[in-house]
Scaffold this motif. Sequence first.
Motif, PDB file in Angstrom:
ATOM      1  N   VAL A   1       0.844  -1.197   0.000  1.00 58.25           N
ATOM      2  CA  VAL A   1       0.000   0.000   0.000  1.00 58.25           C
ATOM      3  C   VAL A   1       0.881   1.249   0.000  1.00 58.25           C
ATOM      4  O   VAL A   1       0.665   2.192  -0.757  1.00 58.25           O
ATOM      5  N   ARG A   2       1.905   1.250   0.839  1.00 58.59           N
ATOM      6  CA  ARG A   2       2.792   2.412   0.937  1.00 58.59           C
ATOM      7  C   ARG A   2       3.824   2.449  -0.179  1.00 58.59           C
ATOM      8  O   ARG A   2       4.179   3.520  -0.677  1.00 58.59           O
ATOM      9  N   GLY A   3       4.310   1.276  -0.594  1.00 56.84           N
ATOM     10  CA  GLY A   3       5.375   1.242  -1.584  1.00 56.84           C
ATOM     11  C   GLY A   3       4.883   1.320  -3.011  1.00 56.84           C
ATOM     12  O   GLY A   3       5.328   2.146  -3.797  1.00 56.84           O
ATOM     13  N   VAL A   4       3.935   0.439  -3.360  1.00 61.14           N
ATOM     14  CA  VAL A   4       3.429   0.392  -4.728  1.00 61.14           C
ATOM     15  C   VAL A   4       2.453   1.518  -4.997  1.00 61.14           C
ATOM     16  O   VAL A   4       2.445   2.125  -6.062  1.00 61.14           O
ATOM     17  N   GLY A   5       1.589   1.821  -4.010  1.00 62.27           N
ATOM     18  CA  GLY A   5       0.626   2.909  -4.158  1.00 62.27           C
ATOM     19  C   GLY A   5      -0.799   2.442  -3.943  1.00 62.27           C
ATOM     20  O   GLY A   5      -1.257   1.488  -4.570  1.00 62.27           O
ATOM     21  N   GLU A   6      -1.491   3.095  -3.031  1.00 57.48           N
ATOM     22  CA  GLU A   6      -2.854   2.690  -2.685  1.00 57.48           C
ATOM     23  C   GLU A   6      -3.800   2.813  -3.863  1.00 57.48           C
ATOM     24  O   GLU A   6      -4.753   2.062  -4.001  1.00 57.48           O
ATOM     25  N   GLY A   7      -3.547   3.771  -4.753  1.00 54.71           N
ATOM     26  CA  GLY A   7      -4.457   3.991  -5.872  1.00 54.71           C
ATOM     27  C   GLY A   7      -4.141   3.187  -7.114  1.00 54.71           C
ATOM     28  O   GLY A   7      -4.828   3.325  -8.130  1.00 54.71           O
TER      29      GLY A   7
ATOM     30  N   GLU B   1      -6.005 -15.252   4.454  1.00 58.70           N
ATOM     31  CA  GLU B   1      -6.143 -15.027   5.893  1.00 58.70           C
ATOM     32  C   GLU B   1      -5.404 -16.109   6.652  1.00 58.70           C
ATOM     33  O   GLU B   1      -5.588 -17.307   6.408  1.00 58.70           O
ATOM     34  N   THR B   2      -4.529 -15.697   7.565  1.00 59.02           N
ATOM     35  CA  THR B   2      -3.780 -16.653   8.366  1.00 59.02           C
ATOM     36  C   THR B   2      -4.678 -17.249   9.447  1.00 59.02           C
ATOM     37  O   THR B   2      -5.793 -16.765   9.692  1.00 59.02           O
ATOM     38  N   LYS B   3      -4.195 -18.265  10.133  1.00 58.48           N
ATOM     39  CA  LYS B   3      -4.963 -18.868  11.219  1.00 58.48           C
ATOM     40  C   LYS B   3      -5.169 -17.892  12.367  1.00 58.48           C
ATOM     41  O   LYS B   3      -6.086 -18.055  13.166  1.00 58.48           O
ATOM     42  N   GLY B   4      -4.301 -16.878  12.430  1.00 57.17           N
ATOM     43  CA  GLY B   4      -4.456 -15.856  13.463  1.00 57.17           C
ATOM     44  C   GLY B   4      -5.386 -14.730  13.052  1.00 57.17           C
ATOM     45  O   GLY B   4      -5.555 -13.755  13.788  1.00 57.17           O
ATOM     46  N   GLY B   5      -5.985 -14.854  11.847  1.00 58.55           N
ATOM     47  CA  GLY B   5      -6.939 -13.845  11.393  1.00 58.55           C
ATOM     48  C   GLY B   5      -6.306 -12.662  10.686  1.00 58.55           C
ATOM     49  O   GLY B   5      -6.990 -11.685  10.369  1.00 58.55           O
ATOM     50  N   GLU B   6      -5.002 -12.732  10.399  1.00 58.98           N
ATOM     51  CA  GLU B   6      -4.312 -11.636   9.717  1.00 58.98           C
ATOM     52  C   GLU B   6      -4.425 -11.811   8.211  1.00 58.98           C
ATOM     53  O   GLU B   6      -4.261 -12.915   7.683  1.00 58.98           O
ATOM     54  N   SER B   7      -4.706 -10.738   7.497  1.00 59.24           N
ATOM     55  CA  SER B   7      -4.812 -10.774   6.039  1.00 59.24           C
ATOM     56  C   SER B   7      -3.468 -10.376   5.427  1.00 59.24           C
ATOM     57  O   SER B   7      -2.976  -9.270   5.667  1.00 59.24           O
ATOM     58  N   LEU B   8      -2.873 -11.285   4.671  1.00 59.66           N
ATOM     59  CA  LEU B   8      -1.572 -11.045   4.060  1.00 59.66           C
ATOM     60  C   LEU B   8      -1.646 -11.222   2.550  1.00 59.66           C
ATOM     61  O   LEU B   8      -2.328 -12.122   2.056  1.00 59.66           O
ATOM     62  N   PRO B   9      -0.937 -10.378   1.789  1.00 63.33           N
ATOM     63  CA  PRO B   9      -0.917 -10.533   0.327  1.00 63.33           C
ATOM     64  C   PRO B   9       0.297 -11.316  -0.158  1.00 63.33           C
ATOM     65  O   PRO B   9       1.368 -11.282   0.463  1.00 63.33           O
ATOM     66  N   LEU B  10       0.127 -12.041  -1.256  1.00 62.15           N
ATOM     67  CA  LEU B  10       1.267 -12.582  -1.971  1.00 62.15           C
ATOM     68  C   LEU B  10       1.902 -11.432  -2.745  1.00 62.15           C
ATOM     69  O   LEU B  10       1.206 -10.535  -3.212  1.00 62.15           O
ATOM     70  N   ARG B  11       3.211 -11.449  -2.879  1.00 68.74           N
ATOM     71  CA  ARG B  11       3.885 -10.300  -3.496  1.00 68.74           C
ATOM     72  C   ARG B  11       3.431 -10.118  -4.952  1.00 68.74           C
ATOM     73  O   ARG B  11       3.430 -11.075  -5.738  1.00 68.74           O
ATOM     74  N   PRO B  12       3.034  -8.898  -5.333  1.00 72.19           N
ATOM     75  CA  PRO B  12       2.649  -8.629  -6.709  1.00 72.19           C
ATOM     76  C   PRO B  12       3.821  -8.154  -7.562  1.00 72.19           C
ATOM     77  O   PRO B  12       3.708  -8.070  -8.779  1.00 72.19           O
ATOM     78  N   GLU B  13       4.948  -7.812  -6.921  1.00 74.05           N
ATOM     79  CA  GLU B  13       6.147  -7.369  -7.632  1.00 74.05           C
ATOM     80  C   GLU B  13       7.339  -7.510  -6.685  1.00 74.05           C
ATOM     81  O   GLU B  13       7.165  -7.818  -5.507  1.00 74.05           O
ATOM     82  N   GLY B  14       8.553  -7.307  -7.195  1.00 71.31           N
ATOM     83  CA  GLY B  14       9.724  -7.625  -6.407  1.00 71.31           C
ATOM     84  C   GLY B  14      10.395  -6.477  -5.691  1.00 71.31           C
ATOM     85  O   GLY B  14      11.131  -6.697  -4.723  1.00 71.31           O
ATOM     86  N   THR B  15      10.152  -5.237  -6.120  1.00 70.63           N
ATOM     87  CA  THR B  15      10.919  -4.114  -5.587  1.00 70.63           C
ATOM     88  C   THR B  15      10.598  -3.801  -4.129  1.00 70.63           C
ATOM     89  O   THR B  15      11.506  -3.579  -3.317  1.00 70.63           O
ATOM     90  N   ALA B  16       9.329  -3.770  -3.767  1.00 65.98           N
ATOM     91  CA  ALA B  16       8.960  -3.377  -2.411  1.00 65.98           C
ATOM     92  C   ALA B  16       9.575  -4.307  -1.369  1.00 65.98           C
ATOM     93  O   ALA B  16      10.061  -3.869  -0.324  1.00 65.98           O
ATOM     94  N   GLY B  17       9.555  -5.616  -1.646  1.00 69.96           N
ATOM     95  CA  GLY B  17      10.151  -6.565  -0.708  1.00 69.96           C
ATOM     96  C   GLY B  17      11.651  -6.374  -0.563  1.00 69.96           C
ATOM     97  O   GLY B  17      12.210  -6.483   0.532  1.00 69.96           O
ATOM     98  N   SER B  18      12.321  -6.080  -1.684  1.00 63.07           N
ATOM     99  CA  SER B  18      13.765  -5.840  -1.636  1.00 63.07           C
ATOM    100  C   SER B  18      14.077  -4.587  -0.822  1.00 63.07           C
ATOM    101  O   SER B  18      15.027  -4.566  -0.022  1.00 63.07           O
TER     102      SER B  18
ATOM    103  N   TYR C   1       5.727   4.418  -7.167  1.00 61.39           N
ATOM    104  CA  TYR C   1       7.012   4.779  -6.576  1.00 61.39           C
ATOM    105  C   TYR C   1       8.020   5.353  -7.576  1.00 61.39           C
ATOM    106  O   TYR C   1       9.106   5.768  -7.203  1.00 61.39           O
ATOM    107  N   TYR C   2       7.690   5.388  -8.857  1.00 61.14           N
ATOM    108  CA  TYR C   2       8.648   5.889  -9.844  1.00 61.14           C
ATOM    109  C   TYR C   2       8.788   7.408  -9.815  1.00 61.14           C
ATOM    110  O   TYR C   2       7.819   8.138  -9.613  1.00 61.14           O
TER     111      TYR C   2
END
Length: 430
Positions: free
Chosen positions: A53-59, A71-88, A263-264
Amino acid sequence: MAQLIKKIKGTEDILPRDSYKWQFVEKVLADEARVFGFKEIRTPVFEQTALFVRGVGEGTDVVQKEMYTFETKGGESLPLRPEGTAGSARALLEHALVNEGLPIKANYFTTCYRYEKPQAGRQREFHQFGMEVYGANSPLSDAELICAGASIFERLQLKNLRLEINSIGCPKCRAEYHRALKEYFESKKENLCGTCHSRLEKNPMRILDCKSPICKEIAKDAPKIIDFLCEDCESHFSAVKTYLDAAEVKYTVNPSIVRGLDYYTNTVFEFIAEGIGAQSTVCGGGRYNGLIEELGGNPLPALGFAIGLERLLMVMEAQGIEIPAPDKPVLYIAALGKEAEINAFKTVKTLREAGLEAHFDIVGRGLKAQMKYADKIGAKFTLVLGDNEIAEQKAQLKNMETSEKTEIRLGENFMQDFMAILLASENKFN
């Protein structure tokens, strides 16, 4: 019979008969990254939602429409990475890589996930290779990165490739540009798609990247960012072009390139393969000086690019670029009887320890079926072992290409004799 389970829509299997193509391309990419001074980074397949949201852009479409979340077993919502830069970038901050000295040059091979309509060269699960530089603000680093991309495609022998570059400025000059864009699109608002109505308020530059044919047509006559660059951004872009000219890298300035992620900043570029249809961009990248600060770090200049591997392979196939086939097995041993099986097992082990691919029967075939299989896998030589061969410690080695047979000693002399015959046959055909 149980129902056959099939792959999920938007995913593809890379089969053994095709994997050598991926391995060849990945080796070229890794080699080029190495000579340009890049080291590999590997990051998790899922991250905190806030990172994208912060790196790629909310819009962006990526965040609003395309992210896969679970959704994890703890109820947390996590995304699979849509691109590689933000994680790096997150890894750089979390592990304080800046303390290891600047610039930081990192490359990655990664799988990415986006929920969108599968298309040529882009599935919902797709593979990317990326190269990223942190801590270098000089236009020299822009030019060097672009040269790295050009060098990769030259090594892979891609034809009819076009490099397009642009500058999308900095927050300072983009503020004025946003006002001009908003004024332009306000007059066309009734014809814009619903998503672009929202973009008009939040970030009108995103309209320029809309996939709607109607919005694309409207955007053709929109103001160009290159006409609004501040003095610093204009100077930076001019220097990038000067360095590319010095390196004899041909390019075209395309004022319409904005890239799809928020982010560009400043330099953006694309390598485009002509003549393969709409999905023709094989590499996209640019500078993103605000990303690290957006993720909570101190200001740090950054830039990078990503290559979609599926699309790259699609282009290579369309252009008839031949990928070298993998080496074939040097030997197949057809064994008849327990003693022969043990001998074949030991011999093949010795060959493999020497780095050579060799095979023997492990499924219980008869002699005829074994020889048929040896031919199918393309073995260079075959050797039939039975009771007589074991007793005499000699056998007939057959060259499968010439049908020539040569007597060869077994046991401790086998490796020496076989290597001499193999080397002689390779010299003969070279």
